[in-house]
Design a protein around this motif. Structure first.
Motif, PDB file in Angstrom:
ATOM      1  N   THR A  43       0.827  -1.207   0.000  1.00 45.45           N
ATOM      2  CA  THR A  43       0.000   0.000   0.000  1.00 45.45           C
ATOM      3  C   THR A  43       0.863   1.259   0.000  1.00 45.45           C
ATOM      4  N   ILE A  52      -4.231   6.934  -1.690  1.00 40.52           N
ATOM      5  CA  ILE A  52      -4.753   5.575  -1.563  1.00 40.52           C
ATOM      6  C   ILE A  52      -6.176   5.576  -0.996  1.00 40.52           C
ATOM      7  N   ASP A  53      -6.870   4.489  -1.252  1.00 41.78           N
ATOM      8  CA  ASP A  53      -8.200   4.278  -0.708  1.00 41.78           C
ATOM      9  C   ASP A  53      -8.050   3.563   0.634  1.00 41.78           C
ATOM     10  N   SER A 128     -11.989  -2.934  -7.461  1.00 44.81           N
ATOM     11  CA  SER A 128     -10.772  -2.927  -8.268  1.00 44.81           C
ATOM     12  C   SER A 128     -10.939  -3.797  -9.509  1.00 44.81           C
ATOM     13  N   GLN A 179      -4.924  -0.592  -5.465  1.00 44.12           N
ATOM     14  CA  GLN A 179      -4.873   0.861  -5.315  1.00 44.12           C
ATOM     15  C   GLN A 179      -4.639   1.558  -6.652  1.00 44.12           C
TER      16      GLN A 179
END
Length: 315
Positions: A43, A52-53, A128, A179
């Motif tokens: 990440t 980023i989520d 995603s 991501q």
């Protein structure tokens, strides 16, 4: 000495407690950092390229930890079923052989954790790509086959490389991909040291259990190399991981801040020294703990170095 008294003595020597601690030990918490580290690193690698989520990160982290915990439970269950664990076994959760938890309860919890991880996987895929579902299912299958099935991977020389690949490279790759929706060669290369450190945790475990595993017909690397050879191999793996890290920093693939990962060398050295001259499994527990801590410290410092680079892009 009665069986009950012996059981109590073993629990006392391992500092095992009753109540909630029984269920906590079932998870084998010292292994769960091997699930956290690759998600964090993957990440943070994505964060260097874009924002980023957070919810995807949280879902991936929880799913990874659940799969690792479930794998530990399958290990506990199948080693008991095959008669490999008893009340004197060191390094296991001991919830079945020492605490009296029903084997079916352990198996049910493992399957439940897989189901929850699967539900989290649906959310991740919907946010995603559904190709993640294929990789996730394969990873879960190997998590089960590691100690389950007719030919458990953990009983062969391929346990370390399997664990390192799936818990290192694959998880870092997925964490990055969900991501950014792409994967790069650099990400896969950065995953190699993490994969090696994950593998060393399994190698350390097998060094400690080498004698008992050989008596039960296992063919792990520790058995093939012998005690001294396994320690040398463990040291080589540590050195190789640090050499790769240094090369990645030198070439600019990792930021200069990543030199802080070398602080973990202290624990790696302690792990090697902890195995030298030791024969009893209980004597080698500190060395195995130091090996797991090497992975934890290295991974946290690597992820932290990437995070620092976002705000202080020096190097």
């Amino acid at each position: 000495m009665s069986l009950v008294q012996n059981n109590q003595n073993v629990k006392a020597s391992l500092n095992e407690r009753e109540g909630f601690q029984v269920w906590w030990r079932l998870l084998r918490p010292h292994t769960l950092t091997a699930a956290f580290v690759p998600v964090f690193v993957g990440t943070m690698l994505a964060a260097m390229e874009q924002s980023i989520d957070f919810w995807l990160f949280a879902a991936m982290l929880l799913a990874s930890i659940l799969i690792q915990a479930a794998t530990n439970m399958f290990n506990e269950y199948y080693d008991y079923v095959r008669g490999l664990d008893n009340e004197n076994s060191v390094g296991i959760g001991g919830t079945i052989v020492r605490d009296g938890i029903r084997p079916k309860t352990v198996l049910f919890l493992a399957l439940s954790f897989f189901v929850i991880a699967g539900l989290l996987g649906i959310y991740i895929c919907a946010s995603s790509s559904w190709w993640i579902a294929v990789i996730g299912l394969i990873s879960m299958l190997f998590g089960y086959l590691y100690t389950g099935g007719p030919y458990p991977i953990a009983y062969t020389p391929f346990g370390e490389v399997t664990a390192g690949f799936f818990m290192g490279t694959i998880i870092i790759g997925i964490s990055y991909y969900i991501q950014r929706l792409i994967i790069t060669g650099e990400v896969l290369i950065v995953s190699i040291p993490v994969a090696i450190f994950v593998g060393t945790i399994l190698l350390a475990n097998n060094i400690r259990d080498r004698v008992g595993d050989e008596e039960n017909g296992r063919k792990t690397l520790a058995i093939l190399f012998g005690h001294k050879g396994s320690i040398v191999f463990l040291a080589v793996l540590f050195i190789f991981a640090y050499i790769i890290t240094g090369a990645l920093i030198f070439t600019g693939t990792l930021p200069l801040w990543s030199v802080i990962t070398f602080f973990s060398v202290i624990k790696a050295r302690k792990a090697i020294q902890g195995f030298i001259g030791k024969q009893a499994p209980l004597e080698m527990m500190p060395a195995m703990k130091a090996t797991a801590q090497t992975n934890t410290i290295y991974g946290l410092l690597l992820g932290l170095s990437l995070l620092i680079h976002l705000y202080l892009p020096f190097g």
